[in-house]
Design a protein around this motif. Structure first.
Motif, PDB file in Angstrom:
ATOM      1  N   ALA A  71       0.876  -1.309  -0.017  1.00 21.23           N
ATOM      2  CA  ALA A  71       0.197  -0.075   0.136  1.00 21.23           C
ATOM      3  C   ALA A  71       0.907   1.039  -0.081  1.00 21.23           C
ATOM      4  O   ALA A  71       0.523   2.358  -0.372  1.00 21.23           O
ATOM      5  N   SER A  72       2.220   1.252   0.549  1.00 18.07           N
ATOM      6  CA  SER A  72       2.910   2.293   0.493  1.00 18.07           C
ATOM      7  C   SER A  72       3.627   2.696  -0.923  1.00 18.07           C
ATOM      8  O   SER A  72       4.373   3.503  -1.040  1.00 18.07           O
ATOM      9  N   GLY A  73       3.132   1.592  -1.827  1.00 20.59           N
ATOM     10  CA  GLY A  73       3.996   1.794  -3.040  1.00 20.59           C
ATOM     11  C   GLY A  73       5.234   1.267  -3.199  1.00 20.59           C
ATOM     12  O   GLY A  73       6.043   1.705  -4.115  1.00 20.59           O
ATOM     13  N   VAL A  74       5.757   0.592  -2.238  1.00 23.95           N
ATOM     14  CA  VAL A  74       7.168   0.199  -2.126  1.00 23.95           C
ATOM     15  C   VAL A  74       6.987  -1.189  -3.021  1.00 23.95           C
ATOM     16  O   VAL A  74       6.770  -2.195  -2.449  1.00 23.95           O
ATOM     17  N   GLY A  75       7.408  -1.297  -4.149  1.00 27.53           N
ATOM     18  CA  GLY A  75       7.486  -2.321  -5.075  1.00 27.53           C
ATOM     19  C   GLY A  75       8.734  -2.872  -5.327  1.00 27.53           C
ATOM     20  O   GLY A  75       9.894  -2.540  -5.073  1.00 27.53           O
ATOM     21  N   TYR A  76       8.734  -4.423  -5.373  1.00 27.20           N
ATOM     22  CA  TYR A  76      10.061  -5.167  -5.543  1.00 27.20           C
ATOM     23  C   TYR A  76       9.798  -6.599  -6.336  1.00 27.20           C
ATOM     24  O   TYR A  76       8.589  -6.859  -5.997  1.00 27.20           O
ATOM     25  N   SER A  77      10.881  -6.962  -6.578  1.00 28.54           N
ATOM     26  CA  SER A  77      10.599  -8.524  -6.866  1.00 28.54           C
ATOM     27  C   SER A  77      11.481  -9.483  -6.197  1.00 28.54           C
ATOM     28  O   SER A  77      12.564  -8.906  -5.692  1.00 28.54           O
ATOM     29  N   ARG A  97      17.161 -19.192  -0.074  1.00 26.63           N
ATOM     30  CA  ARG A  97      17.769 -17.773  -0.346  1.00 26.63           C
ATOM     31  C   ARG A  97      16.982 -16.872  -1.298  1.00 26.63           C
ATOM     32  O   ARG A  97      16.600 -17.512  -2.301  1.00 26.63           O
ATOM     33  N   SER A  98      16.556 -15.800  -0.815  1.00 26.54           N
ATOM     34  CA  SER A  98      15.709 -14.827  -1.493  1.00 26.54           C
ATOM     35  C   SER A  98      16.566 -13.523  -1.833  1.00 26.54           C
ATOM     36  O   SER A  98      16.969 -12.986  -0.979  1.00 26.54           O
ATOM     37  N   ASP A  99      16.741 -13.307  -3.011  1.00 27.27           N
ATOM     38  CA  ASP A  99      17.181 -12.164  -3.843  1.00 27.27           C
ATOM     39  C   ASP A  99      16.053 -11.001  -4.103  1.00 27.27           C
ATOM     40  O   ASP A  99      15.418 -11.435  -4.859  1.00 27.27           O
ATOM     41  N   LEU A 100      16.310  -9.849  -3.793  1.00 32.76           N
ATOM     42  CA  LEU A 100      15.239  -8.719  -3.823  1.00 32.76           C
ATOM     43  C   LEU A 100      15.876  -7.812  -4.721  1.00 32.76           C
ATOM     44  O   LEU A 100      16.933  -7.304  -4.750  1.00 32.76           O
ATOM     45  N   ASP A 101      15.080  -7.469  -5.741  1.00 32.47           N
ATOM     46  CA  ASP A 101      15.454  -6.391  -6.703  1.00 32.47           C
ATOM     47  C   ASP A 101      14.398  -5.265  -6.385  1.00 32.47           C
ATOM     48  O   ASP A 101      13.372  -5.278  -6.632  1.00 32.47           O
ATOM     49  N   LEU A 102      15.264  -4.128  -6.000  1.00 33.36           N
ATOM     50  CA  LEU A 102      14.442  -2.989  -5.537  1.00 33.36           C
ATOM     51  C   LEU A 102      14.445  -1.903  -6.366  1.00 33.36           C
ATOM     52  O   LEU A 102      14.003  -0.763  -6.190  1.00 33.36           O
ATOM     53  N   SER A 103      14.998  -2.080  -7.547  1.00 32.48           N
ATOM     54  CA  SER A 103      15.220  -1.362  -8.624  1.00 32.48           C
ATOM     55  C   SER A 103      15.946  -0.030  -8.425  1.00 32.48           C
ATOM     56  O   SER A 103      16.455   0.098  -7.440  1.00 32.48           O
ATOM     57  N   ARG A 104      16.356   0.713  -9.490  1.00 24.09           N
ATOM     58  CA  ARG A 104      17.516   1.641  -9.270  1.00 24.09           C
ATOM     59  C   ARG A 104      18.728   1.289  -8.766  1.00 24.09           C
ATOM     60  O   ARG A 104      19.410   1.946  -7.955  1.00 24.09           O
ATOM     61  N   GLY A 105      19.243   0.027  -8.986  1.00 24.18           N
ATOM     62  CA  GLY A 105      20.271  -0.401  -8.292  1.00 24.18           C
ATOM     63  C   GLY A 105      20.415  -0.768  -6.940  1.00 24.18           C
ATOM     64  O   GLY A 105      21.270  -1.489  -6.394  1.00 24.18           O
ATOM     65  N   SER A 106      19.199  -0.833  -6.052  1.00 25.18           N
ATOM     66  CA  SER A 106      19.222  -1.209  -5.020  1.00 25.18           C
ATOM     67  C   SER A 106      18.896  -2.746  -4.888  1.00 25.18           C
ATOM     68  O   SER A 106      18.029  -3.155  -5.801  1.00 25.18           O
ATOM     69  N   SER A 107      19.376  -3.474  -3.945  1.00 27.77           N
ATOM     70  CA  SER A 107      18.917  -5.024  -3.749  1.00 27.77           C
ATOM     71  C   SER A 107      18.999  -5.336  -2.447  1.00 27.77           C
ATOM     72  O   SER A 107      19.523  -4.586  -1.513  1.00 27.77           O
ATOM     73  N   GLY A 108      18.452  -6.592  -1.955  1.00 22.76           N
ATOM     74  CA  GLY A 108      18.353  -7.183  -0.806  1.00 22.76           C
ATOM     75  C   GLY A 108      18.572  -8.668  -1.000  1.00 22.76           C
ATOM     76  O   GLY A 108      18.369  -9.225  -1.936  1.00 22.76           O
ATOM     77  N   ALA A 109      18.791  -9.239   0.122  1.00 21.90           N
ATOM     78  CA  ALA A 109      18.960 -10.687   0.256  1.00 21.90           C
ATOM     79  C   ALA A 109      18.504 -11.139   1.803  1.00 21.90           C
ATOM     80  O   ALA A 109      18.823 -10.461   2.513  1.00 21.90           O
ATOM     81  N   ILE A 110      17.966 -12.533   1.578  1.00 22.76           N
ATOM     82  CA  ILE A 110      17.257 -13.074   2.716  1.00 22.76           C
ATOM     83  C   ILE A 110      17.828 -14.506   2.864  1.00 22.76           C
ATOM     84  O   ILE A 110      17.236 -15.139   2.010  1.00 22.76           O
ATOM     85  N   ASP A 111      18.786 -14.685   3.843  1.00 28.18           N
ATOM     86  CA  ASP A 111      18.770 -16.275   4.076  1.00 28.18           C
ATOM     87  C   ASP A 111      17.917 -16.769   5.206  1.00 28.18           C
ATOM     88  O   ASP A 111      18.266 -16.455   6.091  1.00 28.18           O
ATOM     89  N   SER A 112      17.333 -17.721   4.711  1.00 27.65           N
ATOM     90  CA  SER A 112      16.256 -18.246   5.856  1.00 27.65           C
ATOM     91  C   SER A 112      16.730 -19.521   5.984  1.00 27.65           C
ATOM     92  O   SER A 112      16.772 -20.541   5.221  1.00 27.65           O
ATOM     93  N   TYR A 113      16.887 -20.056   7.223  1.00 27.59           N
ATOM     94  CA  TYR A 113      17.096 -21.454   7.871  1.00 27.59           C
ATOM     95  C   TYR A 113      15.899 -21.818   8.547  1.00 27.59           C
ATOM     96  O   TYR A 113      15.698 -21.014   9.573  1.00 27.59           O
ATOM     97  N   TYR A 114      15.383 -23.117   8.607  1.00 25.44           N
ATOM     98  CA  TYR A 114      14.226 -23.616   9.064  1.00 25.44           C
ATOM     99  C   TYR A 114      14.191 -24.998   9.566  1.00 25.44           C
ATOM    100  O   TYR A 114      15.044 -25.881   8.896  1.00 25.44           O
TER     101      TYR A 114
END
Length: 768
Positions: free
Chosen positions: A520-526, A557-574
């Protein structure tokens, strides 16, 4: 009195020196050679010599008192001598030492002569004098001296070159002993130095006026250091014209950081390439300077006094770090000027040039009379203190220019407007690099005033900044990570219902999926997810074998593409436990899962100014899912399986700070997902106990959680992913042998905030 004239010595010409030498020297000479070639044998007593008419004197050892050579050749090797004077002669020194003593007694004086000096030392500690004087005769015959690996030490001057003569220095050193001394004095002459050092008590190099009012001299420094201990490294005065070339690591060092001073209606043309010079340049007294930096670096200020003219060119990645004060013309072509204080330029032309108005947090004003071309201005802005760097064009501005405002993690106190550009006239256009200025949690746009003369950073245009996008995305990703991992387990439980009987076994799933998310805040990512699950399960010994329990563990492992060159990564152990109940008679089943996750989160944020910030944190989550349905079999192997599912997920609240100071905090993230769906397929029995079971599936899902709040620099945002979506899929389960099963599952979903373009799960199960 001119700075280049010493008491008792006329440097404007050399006729007096030549006259004194030719008249006085023969009277003082001990031995006279005419048309003679003589080599002094070892042990020859020290004496003075005068050479005339193509004579040759060779000294290979020992010493001579002094030598006067006219129209002759002198060779001194591995020997010592007093003063040597050459007129229309050749002087060769190899590992020699010459010593002058007092007024007009340079160690070596050349008039219309050539000298080759290697590995030698020339000294004159007299009150006035030079170790080496290279001058012309009265007929204009020029001298040339070449020094290799040699040292000159003078009292008032280290070396003097005049009236078109040339001095060449290779890895040689010039020094003066007097605090007012000049290392190298060029009097309408030229000098070329490679390596080595030129140092004067006052100036390292000075320029003077020669015979017949000749004023132009040339100095080339190739990797050479020039030092003025009590004055400037290079001094151009007395109305002279100096052409100065610095290249390949040449350096200038003067008192109080003064590298070059041009005064008294003089002119200096300075060209610098492949060198780093540190210090200031001063132009005064109606003088002119043309400064060209080609791939070079200068750290210092350029000050142009009123009435003087200075033109500066920076090209080919040159870099100036300093202040320009009243500089007449500046051209920046593919180069960079980093301001260290307020600066003033009359005409500024840019061709892909960059001007940085101070470091981050510094606020300077650049005042320009006329601006043209195309370039970039890098500035800082602080809405809280209402400070910003300003470009002020008092005359005409043309061209297309970019403004890059440094990003910061701190928020403005108020959304006011900041004045950043003023142009009095012209049609220049300005735009923000990257489209916005990223300041704290928000990004701002550049707005032109109605009068067309002023540009502002407008607080009313704010949008969510890249730092906020990254923070919100990391806080928001845990539910999609969890559900992506859950899909592989649900397909595992489906195997139990699609096949006959419950058997103990071990299994493995590898999976991948992609999610496109816009909240809802318009914060889109893939989000691109890849992972693997391992598990084992077995039927319980009670309940007629209808209960089966299992354990699982895995990593994704989840890699986030936040556009404009920003990125993120989440390593999940379960890790988790599950149970399923299936009544083979009626087909009813019940599944339950409890799973724990540890998330390692990292963000890399790219801002509009090209800077990057990093941040990371760890947090934990726990979730459960309950599913009830019925596996209904039909004739010929067909089946349908309607079901209802409810999932609940709780992610630990956390806070972290990006490296640029932006602070992000989240409340506990929750997800309550309800789902209704059905799976339909057909089982094909093959030979030898093998089977193939393709199926399709569809479901309607709804997210009930609406209030997952997060704060960025105290600004509250709601990570709201609530809403409905449709899910579609197909798959196949294959019984390859009595003990081995394979599974493939493909998924797609789309809804209000989340789209899953694809989901793939591939697995195997081995039965005991």
């Amino acid at each position: 009195m001119s700075a280049n004239i010493r008491p008792g010595l006329n440097l404007a010409g050399t006729s007096l020196i030549t006259c004194l030498a030719t008249v006085a020297w023969p009277v003082m000479a001990g031995q006279v050679l005419e048309n003679e070639n003589r080599t002094l044998p070892d042990g020859t007593p020290a004496d003075s010599y005068s050479l005339y008419k193509d004579s040759v004197l060779t000294v290979n050892s020992g010493s001579v008192l002094s030598v006067f050579s006219n129209d002759s050749t002198l060779n001194i090797n591995n020997a010592q001598a007093g003063q040597v004077i050459g007129i229309n002669s050749k002087v060769n020194l190899d590992n020699a030492r010459l010593t002058g003593d007092g007024f007009l007694k340079e160690a070596l004086r050349l008039t219309a002569s050539d000298a080759l000096i290697k590995g030698s030392t020339l000294i004159n500690n007299g009150t006035v004098g030079a170790a080496l004087a290279v001058s012309t005769d009265s007929t204009g015959g020029k001298s040339h001296a070449r020094l290799i690996d040699s040292t000159l030490v003078g009292a008032d001057e280290g070396a003097r070159v005049s009236n078109g003569s040339v001095l060449e220095l290779i890895n040689s050193t010039i020094e003066t002993t007097q605090d007012t001394g000049i290392g190298l004095n060029l009097v309408a002459a030229s000098a070329n130095a490679t390596g080595g050092k030129i140092e004067g008590g006052q100036h390292g190099v000075s320029f003077g006026v020669g015979r017949d009012d000749a004023r132009e001299s040339t100095l080339v420094l190739d990797g050479t250091a020039v030092v003025g201990r009590n004055g400037s490294a290079i001094n151009v005065a007395d109305g002279t014209q100096a052409n100065i070339v610095l290249r390949n690591g040449a350096t200038l060092s003067g008192h109080d950081g003064l590298m070059l001073e041009v005064s008294e209606s003089s002119k200096a043309n300075l060209s610098v390439s492949n060198s780093l010079i540190k210090g200031n340049i001063a132009i005064s007294g109606n003088s002119t300077a043309e400064l060209d930096f080609n791939g070079a670096v200068m750290e210092g200020d350029i000050r142009n006094e009123a009435g003087s003219t200075t033109a500066l060119t920076l090209r080919n990645s040159a870099n100036l770090i300093g202040t320009l004060d009243n500089v007449t013309k500046v051209a920046i072509d593919g180069a960079h000027w980093h301001m260290t204080a307020d600066s003033k330029v009359k005409d500024l032309g840019l061709k892909n040039g960059v001007i940085t108005l101070g470091n981050a947090g510094e606020f300077y004003t650049l005042t320009v009379e006329n601006l043209s071309g195309n370039g970039r201005f890098v500035t800082s802005a602080d809405f809280a203190a209402k400070n910003t760097s300003v470009l002020n064009v008092s005359g005409r501005a043309t061209g297309n220019h970019e403004l890059m405002v440094r990003s910061t993690g701190a928020d403005p106190v108020a959304d006011s407007s900041l004045h950043v550009i003023h142009t009095e006239a012209g049609d220049a256009k300005f735009s923000l690099l990257g489209g916005t200025a990223d300041l704290g949690a928000w990004s701002y746009e550049l707005v032109q005033d109605r009068n067309g003369k002023d540009w502002y950073l407008d607080g009313s245009t704010r949008t969510v900044s890249p730092g906020t996008r990254a923070a919100m995305a990391l806080f928001n990703t845990a539910p999609t990570v969890w559900y992506g991992e859950l899909a592989s387990l649900r397909s595992r439980m489906g195997e139990l219902r699609y096949s006959d009987g419950h058997n103990a076994g071990i299994w493995m799933r590898t999976y991948g999926s992609k999610y496109n998310v816009a909240d809802a805040s318009g914060v889109g990512y893939s989000q691109n997810q890849q992972g693997m699950s391992l598990g084992a399960d077995a039927p319980l010994p009670y309940g007629d074998g209808q209960w089966l329990i299992g354990l699982l563990a895995g990593h994704s492992r989840s890699d986030l593409d936040l556009s404009r060159g920003s990125s993120g990564a989440i390593d999940s152990y379960y890790a988790g436990a599950y149970a399923t109940w299936l009544d083979a008679q009626s087909g009813y089943y019940f599944d339950a899962l409890l799973k724990y996750n540890r998330y390692q989160n990292k963000a890399k944020v790219a801002f509009s100014d090209g800077e990057r910030a990093k941040g990371d944190y760890d947090n934990h989550g726990v979730g459960t899912t309950l599913e009830m349905g019925r596996h209904i079999k039909f004739d010929r192997g067909y089946f349908i399986e309607p079901y209802a599912q409810l999932s609940a997920l709780f992610i630990q609240s956390e806070a972290y700070t990006l490296s640029n100071g932006l602070r992000a905090e989240s409340d506990q993230t929750r997800s309550y997902l309800g789902k209704f769906g059905a799976t339909a397929g057909r089982r094909f029995e093959l030979d030898n106990g093998r089977s193939l079971q393709p199926y399709v599936k569809a479901a309607y899902a709804h997210e009930f959680a609406t209030n997952n709040k997060a704060r960025v620099n105290g600004n509250v945002f709601n990570n709201d992913l609530s809403g409905s979506r449709a899910e579609l899929g197909l798959g196949v389960n294959a019984q390859l042998t009595r003990r081995l099963q394979m599974h493939l599952d493909l998924d797609y979903s789309n809804g209000q905030h989340i789209e899953q373009p694809y989901g793939v799960s591939l697995g195997a199960r081995y039965l005991w």
